[in-house]
Write a protein that holds these residues in place. Structure first.
Motif, mmCIF file in Angstrom:
data_model
loop_
_atom_site.group_PDB
_atom_site.id
_atom_site.type_symbol
_atom_site.label_atom_id
_atom_site.label_comp_id
_atom_site.label_asym_id
_atom_site.label_seq_id
_atom_site.Cartn_x
_atom_site.Cartn_y
_atom_site.Cartn_z
ATOM 1 N N ALA A 113 0.847 -1.200 0.000
ATOM 2 C CA ALA A 113 0.000 0.000 0.000
ATOM 3 C C ALA A 113 0.880 1.247 0.000
ATOM 4 C CB ALA A 113 -0.923 -0.012 1.220
ATOM 5 N N PRO A 114 1.577 1.511 -1.106
ATOM 6 C CA PRO A 114 2.552 2.603 -1.158
ATOM 7 C C PRO A 114 1.958 3.993 -0.985
ATOM 8 C CG PRO A 114 2.150 1.718 -3.353
ATOM 9 C CD PRO A 114 1.479 0.791 -2.390
ATOM 10 N N ASP A 115 0.647 4.132 -1.213
ATOM 11 C CA ASP A 115 0.023 5.448 -1.064
ATOM 12 C C ASP A 115 0.010 5.900 0.399
ATOM 13 O OD1 ASP A 115 -0.416 5.574 -3.758
ATOM 14 O OD2 ASP A 115 -2.485 4.839 -3.656
ATOM 15 N N GLY A 116 0.252 4.979 1.299
ATOM 16 C CA GLY A 116 0.271 5.319 2.721
ATOM 17 C C GLY A 116 1.657 5.649 3.234
ATOM 18 N N SER A 117 2.545 6.103 2.367
ATOM 19 C CA SER A 117 3.924 6.381 2.781
ATOM 20 C C SER A 117 3.985 7.546 3.756
ATOM 21 C CB SER A 117 4.796 6.691 1.563
ATOM 22 O OG SER A 117 4.435 7.939 0.994
ATOM 23 N N VAL A 118 4.987 7.492 4.645
ATOM 24 C CA VAL A 118 5.287 8.605 5.547
ATOM 25 C C VAL A 118 6.751 8.953 5.356
ATOM 26 C CG1 VAL A 118 3.524 7.996 7.244
ATOM 27 C CG2 VAL A 118 5.836 7.051 7.464
ATOM 28 N N GLY A 119 7.121 10.182 5.733
ATOM 29 C CA GLY A 119 8.506 10.571 5.505
ATOM 30 C C GLY A 119 8.858 11.866 6.180
ATOM 31 N N ALA A 120 10.072 12.325 5.884
ATOM 32 C CA ALA A 120 10.586 13.558 6.486
ATOM 33 C C ALA A 120 11.402 14.319 5.464
ATOM 34 C CB ALA A 120 11.432 13.242 7.715
ATOM 35 N N MET A 121 11.321 15.639 5.532
ATOM 36 C CA MET A 121 12.154 16.512 4.723
ATOM 37 C C MET A 121 13.475 16.721 5.439
ATOM 38 S SD MET A 121 12.208 18.268 1.858
ATOM 39 C CE MET A 121 10.499 18.584 1.417
ATOM 40 N N LEU A 122 14.566 16.627 4.704
ATOM 41 C CA LEU A 122 15.898 16.693 5.290
ATOM 42 C C LEU A 122 16.644 17.926 4.787
ATOM 43 C CD1 LEU A 122 16.692 12.933 4.649
ATOM 44 C CD2 LEU A 122 15.769 13.935 6.748
ATOM 45 N N GLY A 123 17.782 18.211 5.402
ATOM 46 C CA GLY A 123 18.529 19.407 5.040
ATOM 47 C C GLY A 123 19.557 19.209 3.953
ATOM 48 N N ALA A 124 19.669 17.990 3.422
ATOM 49 C CA ALA A 124 20.673 17.707 2.387
ATOM 50 C C ALA A 124 20.301 16.422 1.670
ATOM 51 C CB ALA A 124 22.069 17.591 3.017
ATOM 52 N N ASP A 125 21.014 16.124 0.582
ATOM 53 C CA ASP A 125 20.777 14.892 -0.162
ATOM 54 C C ASP A 125 21.094 13.677 0.700
ATOM 55 O OD1 ASP A 125 20.185 16.487 -2.297
ATOM 56 O OD2 ASP A 125 22.053 16.116 -3.384
ATOM 57 N N VAL A 126 20.334 12.613 0.492
ATOM 58 C CA VAL A 126 20.539 11.362 1.240
ATOM 59 C C VAL A 126 21.697 10.578 0.638
ATOM 60 C CG1 VAL A 126 19.510 9.142 1.846
ATOM 61 C CG2 VAL A 126 18.136 11.236 1.959
ATOM 62 N N GLU A 127 22.564 10.052 1.506
ATOM 63 C CA GLU A 127 23.656 9.186 1.072
ATOM 64 C C GLU A 127 23.345 7.709 1.346
ATOM 65 O OE1 GLU A 127 26.567 9.856 -0.450
ATOM 66 O OE2 GLU A 127 26.099 11.979 -0.659
ATOM 67 N N ALA A 128 22.824 7.402 2.551
ATOM 68 C CA ALA A 128 22.562 6.003 2.912
ATOM 69 C C ALA A 128 21.424 5.936 3.922
ATOM 70 C CB ALA A 128 23.820 5.351 3.489
ATOM 71 N N VAL A 129 20.725 4.807 3.945
ATOM 72 C CA VAL A 129 19.678 4.559 4.938
ATOM 73 C C VAL A 129 19.880 3.175 5.534
ATOM 74 C CG1 VAL A 129 17.975 6.067 3.844
ATOM 75 C CG2 VAL A 129 18.062 3.655 3.199
ATOM 76 N N ARG A 130 19.510 3.023 6.812
ATOM 77 C CA ARG A 130 19.574 1.728 7.478
ATOM 78 C C ARG A 130 18.485 1.629 8.533
ATOM 79 N NH1 ARG A 130 22.464 0.798 3.955
ATOM 80 N NH2 ARG A 130 24.491 -0.241 3.889
ATOM 81 N N TRP A 131 17.721 0.531 8.487
ATOM 82 C CA TRP A 131 16.823 0.225 9.585
ATOM 83 C C TRP A 131 17.655 -0.179 10.802
ATOM 84 C CZ3 TRP A 131 11.849 1.333 9.674
ATOM 85 C CH2 TRP A 131 11.115 1.386 8.480
ATOM 86 N N ASP A 132 17.125 0.087 11.978
ATOM 87 C CA ASP A 132 17.766 -0.380 13.206
ATOM 88 C C ASP A 132 17.332 -1.820 13.438
ATOM 89 O OD1 ASP A 132 18.665 -0.921 15.756
ATOM 90 O OD2 ASP A 132 18.072 1.032 16.580
ATOM 91 N N PRO A 133 18.256 -2.796 13.371
ATOM 92 C CA PRO A 133 17.855 -4.200 13.540
ATOM 93 C C PRO A 133 17.370 -4.519 14.950
ATOM 94 C CG PRO A 133 20.248 -4.003 13.490
ATOM 95 C CD PRO A 133 19.701 -2.657 13.142
ATOM 96 N N TRP A 134 17.546 -3.568 15.885
ATOM 97 C CA TRP A 134 17.128 -3.775 17.273
ATOM 98 C C TRP A 134 15.789 -3.110 17.576
ATOM 99 C CZ3 TRP A 134 20.157 -7.273 19.529
ATOM 100 C CH2 TRP A 134 21.424 -7.468 18.970
#
Length: 299
Positions: A113-134
């Protein structure tokens, strides 16, 4: 008589602007920048592209078959307005994706259900993302401006333009934080790498809802600008890193007495036993050029 054409001013050739390729739901039309395997549904692969789309591939199908229904991606998501630089499945919630883009937003959404996406505006271009496995709800994002941010997805809005609070913000490097990974063996332990040529280990402690982030150790591994760094899946304090020099280095952080002391409690709680360490903990992996030189010397 001089050739009349030689007296004519040469006209500068104007570079033709390449027409923007139209997005195709079945395949990418520009560079693929990131991939993520789904560990629970092992036939599923997600891809992120400079064509602004995220695509989902079912590897049990014949992807080379022609036709809209028999081949190509099974889903195409357009949740960003610019190049999608990073992507990762949530290990604990395997239908959920995390993406980061050059449109300076980070998004998370259920692939069903991609229409339900949530997110945040950031101050610069994204380099990498990682979920916290904990923690299945939290994730890290590293930016071009040197910062690493930590978010709880439950607090994010469907409108990224709305202000979103971070769990903590870390100024990690002088320059882009192009490498980021979360230790899968002990909680609250990060590795970052940047264009400042440093690899850094961070310790995150949480007490009474407050988070304290401290630098454990840092090192120039002589790989140039650090483009990638990852924790070993088998050894709690071993890292692989690579960069602009074309070198790969293996760093046993456990050889550092200060790091062992700082992380001792976490290692004990995780029932991780470290062997006695010798040397400085860095193992270089020879490049092809170095192999060729050794062969020539042996002749």
């Amino acid at each position: 008589m001089e050739n009349g054409s030689s007296t004519k001013k040469k006209k500068k050739k104007k570079k033709k602007k390449q027409a923007k390729k139209e997005v195709n739901p079945n395949y990418h039309v520009d560079a693929v920048l990131a991939l993520s395997w789904n560990r629970s549904y092992r036939n599923l692969l997600a891809s992120a592209s400079a064509d602004t789309t995220v695509k989902l591939w079912d590897l049990s199908r014949d992807l080379t078959a022609s036709g809209d229904e028999s081949g190509g991606a099974i889903r195409s998501f357009q949740v960003h307005r610019d190049k999608v630089q990073a992507i990762q499945w949530n290990v604990m919630d395997p239908s959920v994706l995390l993406t980061g883009s050059y449109d300076r937003t980070v998004k998370t959404f259920d692939s069903r259900a991609p229409d339900g996406s949530v997110g945040a505006m950031l101050g610069a271009d994204v380099e990498a993302v990682r979920w916290d496995p904990w923690d299945p709800h939290c994730f890290f994002v590293s930016l071009e401006n040197g910062y690493v941010l930590n978010f709880d997805a439950r607090t994010l809005s469907s409108d990224p333009a709305r202000s979103s609070s971070t769990r903590f913000t870390l100024f990690a490097h002088d320059g882009a934080v192009s490498a980021l990974d979360v230790n899968p063996h002990i909680p609250g332990c990060l590795v970052t790498g940047g264009t400042d040529k440093l690899v850094k280990i961070w310790n995150v402690n949480e007490t009474g809802g407050k988070r304290d982030v401290s630098l454990v150790t840092s090192r120039d591994l002589d790989v140039g600008k650090v483009f990638t760094a990852a924790w070993s899946p088998d050894d709690a304090l071993t890292i692989a890193a690579g960069g602009s020099k074309g070198k790969l280095q293996i760093w046993d952080v456990g050889a550092n007495a200060g790091a062992r002391k700082t992380l001792a409690t976490k290692l004990k709680n995780a029932s991780v036993a470290l062997r006695e360490k010798t040397g400085d903990g860095v193992v270089g992996v020879a490049s092809d050029d170095e192999d060729d030189e050794e062969e020539e010397e042996d002749v």
